[in-house]
Design a protein around this motif. Structure first.
Motif, mmCIF file in Angstrom:
data_model
loop_
_atom_site.group_PDB
_atom_site.id
_atom_site.type_symbol
_atom_site.label_atom_id
_atom_site.label_comp_id
_atom_site.label_asym_id
_atom_site.label_seq_id
_atom_site.Cartn_x
_atom_site.Cartn_y
_atom_site.Cartn_z
ATOM 1 N N VAL A 53 0.854 -1.186 0.000
ATOM 2 C CA VAL A 53 0.000 0.000 0.000
ATOM 3 C C VAL A 53 0.888 1.233 0.000
ATOM 4 O O VAL A 53 1.726 1.410 0.877
ATOM 5 N N ASP A 54 0.719 2.078 -1.017
ATOM 6 C CA ASP A 54 1.487 3.321 -1.081
ATOM 7 C C ASP A 54 0.844 4.355 -0.174
ATOM 8 O O ASP A 54 -0.368 4.353 0.032
ATOM 9 N N THR A 55 1.669 5.250 0.341
ATOM 10 C CA THR A 55 1.181 6.251 1.287
ATOM 11 C C THR A 55 0.898 7.593 0.642
ATOM 12 O O THR A 55 0.483 8.515 1.317
ATOM 13 N N GLY A 56 1.113 7.714 -0.648
ATOM 14 C CA GLY A 56 0.836 8.969 -1.333
ATOM 15 C C GLY A 56 0.929 8.803 -2.840
ATOM 16 O O GLY A 56 1.269 7.736 -3.356
ATOM 17 N N LEU A 57 0.631 9.866 -3.526
ATOM 18 C CA LEU A 57 0.691 9.917 -4.975
ATOM 19 C C LEU A 57 2.098 9.523 -5.439
ATOM 20 O O LEU A 57 3.085 9.897 -4.813
ATOM 21 N N PHE A 58 2.185 8.740 -6.522
ATOM 22 C CA PHE A 58 3.494 8.414 -7.076
ATOM 23 C C PHE A 58 3.412 8.435 -8.595
ATOM 24 O O PHE A 58 2.335 8.473 -9.167
ATOM 25 N N THR A 59 4.569 8.454 -9.247
ATOM 26 C CA THR A 59 4.652 8.564 -10.699
ATOM 27 C C THR A 59 5.385 7.364 -11.273
ATOM 28 O O THR A 59 6.390 6.915 -10.720
ATOM 29 N N VAL A 60 4.878 6.854 -12.391
ATOM 30 C CA VAL A 60 5.517 5.772 -13.121
ATOM 31 C C VAL A 60 5.842 6.314 -14.510
ATOM 32 O O VAL A 60 4.981 6.884 -15.172
#
Length: 182
Positions: A53-60
């Protein structure tokens, strides 16, 4: 849809294909669930990973041609397969291990994990995810969306949405509708 025997643990399967002439950075809003992801991108070795589970917005960053497929587990649904504290996966991506699962890793029930969305509760995470999905659908009456999702008012929705995505719901919807730059 997952096979009936997997439905207590697996939410759904997903697939993304791309063929790009220019690199593209895709912003991702996390969902409060673990994903098992398989990736194949031109010029790179195929690989799999467990995405906590990610804790914030991320970019791929995407380039060339490729495919990503995944299994999204229900909140708490991955715990029986992990066999260790779920907190070990929070905000992490781990290479998918080769070979059979560890002994004793048998499903024990769909919500055996407890809290799976760090820093907030699952209802908030689902509400935000639903707002994001609705934003992607096109122009909306945001006050109606806020009421339908249980926000106190439109401003409450906008504050939480902006805190997670970095932009307002309307700006997010416009960015999806805009033609690609280039």
């Amino acid at each position: 849809m997952p096979a009936p025997a997997l439905r207590p643990w697996v939410e759904h399967y997903w697939l993304i294909d791309w063929a790009l002439t220019d690199p593209f950075d895709q912003r991702i809003v996390p969902h409060p669930a673990v994903n098992v992801v398989f990736q194949a991108q031109a010029g790179e070795a195929e690989h799999g990973e467990i995405a906590g589970v990610d804790t914030g917005l991320f970019t791929v960053s995407l380039h060339g041609t490729g495919r990503v497929t995944g299994v999204q587990f229900r909140p708490g649904g991955f715990r029986p397969f992990w066999g260790r504290p779920m907190a070990e996966l929070t905000g992490r991506r781990l290479p998918l291990p080769a070979g059979p699962p560890p002994s004793g890793a048998a499903p024990a029930g769909p919500f055996a994990a407890g809290r799976v969305c760090p820093g907030t509760d699952e209802q908030r995470c689902y509400r935000l995810q639903e707002a994001i999905e609705q934003a992607a659908a096109g122009p909306l009456d945001w006050s109606r969306v806020a009421a339908d999702l249980g926000y106190a008012d439109q401003a409450h929705l906008v504050r939480e949405f902006t805190a997670v995505t970095g932009v307002s719901p309307a700006a997010y919807a416009r960015s999806l509708a805009a033609p690609p730059e280039g």
